[in-house]
Write a protein that holds these residues in place. Structure first.
Motif, PDB file in Angstrom:
ATOM      1  N   ASP A  22       0.844  -1.183   0.000  1.00 32.57           N
ATOM      2  CA  ASP A  22       0.000   0.000   0.000  1.00 32.57           C
ATOM      3  C   ASP A  22       0.891   1.249   0.000  1.00 32.57           C
ATOM      4  N   PRO A  23       0.894   2.016  -1.099  1.00 31.07           N
ATOM      5  CA  PRO A  23       1.765   3.189  -1.174  1.00 31.07           C
ATOM      6  C   PRO A  23       1.542   4.193  -0.044  1.00 31.07           C
ATOM      7  N   ALA A  24       0.310   4.379   0.402  1.00 30.11           N
ATOM      8  CA  ALA A  24       0.046   5.350   1.463  1.00 30.11           C
ATOM      9  C   ALA A  24       0.678   4.905   2.778  1.00 30.11           C
ATOM     10  N   VAL A  25       0.578   3.621   3.105  1.00 28.09           N
ATOM     11  CA  VAL A  25       1.175   3.094   4.339  1.00 28.09           C
ATOM     12  C   VAL A  25       2.695   3.206   4.268  1.00 28.09           C
ATOM     13  N   GLN A  27       4.540   5.237   2.366  1.00 27.93           N
ATOM     14  CA  GLN A  27       4.981   6.627   2.379  1.00 27.93           C
ATOM     15  C   GLN A  27       4.958   7.181   3.795  1.00 27.93           C
ATOM     16  N   ALA A  28       3.932   6.840   4.566  1.00 29.89           N
ATOM     17  CA  ALA A  28       3.849   7.304   5.948  1.00 29.89           C
ATOM     18  C   ALA A  28       4.901   6.644   6.835  1.00 29.89           C
ATOM     19  N   CYS A  33      10.216  10.283   3.165  1.00 31.39           N
ATOM     20  CA  CYS A  33       9.554   9.971   1.897  1.00 31.39           C
ATOM     21  C   CYS A  33       8.579  11.095   1.536  1.00 31.39           C
ATOM     22  N   ALA A  35       7.198  11.273  -1.705  1.00 32.65           N
ATOM     23  CA  ALA A  35       6.216  10.720  -2.637  1.00 32.65           C
ATOM     24  C   ALA A  35       6.519   9.245  -2.862  1.00 32.65           C
ATOM     25  N   ASP A  37       4.637   6.406  -5.430  1.00 32.30           N
ATOM     26  CA  ASP A  37       3.561   6.169  -6.384  1.00 32.30           C
ATOM     27  C   ASP A  37       3.632   4.764  -6.934  1.00 32.30           C
ATOM     28  N   LYS A  38       2.474   4.129  -7.026  1.00 30.20           N
ATOM     29  CA  LYS A  38       2.373   2.784  -7.577  1.00 30.20           C
ATOM     30  C   LYS A  38       2.108   2.916  -9.066  1.00 30.20           C
ATOM     31  N   GLN A 144       1.123   2.224  11.656  1.00 31.14           N
ATOM     32  CA  GLN A 144       0.197   2.229  10.520  1.00 31.14           C
ATOM     33  C   GLN A 144      -0.629   0.949  10.468  1.00 31.14           C
TER      34      GLN A 144
END
Length: 188
Positions: A22-25, A27-28, A33, A35, A37-38, A144
């Motif tokens: 999961d890119p959001a997880v 990145q956080a 980080c 950005a 992006d998948k 997360q």
């Protein structure tokens, strides 16, 4: 340069697998980080800012996943460019093992190469940055995955890598886990 480690995560293996993809997880979780992006099911791009010793740079990287055996394991390969600071590339193997209904053991082994000014930084400096970055990544990742319910002992106590020889850490996270993962750490 080589790193390997193990980390216990207080979540079921399927939940950990989904978070690692999961890119959001991610990145956080990845320190610095900006950005992530998948681009496809097997390719991510990232922009990470990091400082190692006196060198601070913005790295642009690409990570590819292969040998995917969901939700058990995969291989991550990647490379990152930091302009005048240099470049990094690496490969990591990440494996997930259920340790109980709500605990997963994440193991990783990663190899990385650095070039340019980064290669001139002393191994002790790099090793210190790797330890701190891995600790920060796993603390953030556990938070997360567990929705902020993880104890400080779980997040900090089990994040120590079992063996660290030289490595550039999560600057290569774009290139090695998600290395430390984990890492990764690439993504381990």
């Amino acid at each position: 340069m080589e790193i390997s480690g193990e980390h216990r995560i207080p979540a079921a293996r399927n939940q950990v697998w989904e978070a690692l993809n999961d890119p959001a997880v991610l990145q956080a979780s990845i320190p610095g980080c900006e950005a992530l992006d998948k681009e496809s099911d097997t390719t991510f791009t990232a922009r990470i800012v990091s400082k190692i010793g006196s060198i601070k740079a913005r790295f642009n990287g690409k990570v590819d996943f292969s040998d995917i055996n969901a939700p058990h394991s995969y291989t991550i390969s990647g490379q990152g460019q930091g302009g005048m600071a240099g470049s990094a590339k690496g490969l990591a193997r990440v494996e997930l093992e259920e340790s109980g209904p709500k605990e997963t053991v994440l193991r990783y082994t990663a190899n990385a190469e650095v070039a340019g000014k980064l290669a001139s930084v002393g191994s002790r400096v790099i090793q210190g940055v790797v330890r701190k970055t891995a600790d920060d990544f796993f603390r953030n990742f556990v938070e997360q995955v567990s929705g902020g319910q993880a104890s400080a002992d779980t997040a900090a106590g089990s994040a120590q890598p079992t063996a660290v020889i030289k490595r550039l850490g999560w600057i290569i996270a774009a290139g090695v886990l998600v290395a430390a993962a984990a890492g990764a750490l690439m993504l381990l």
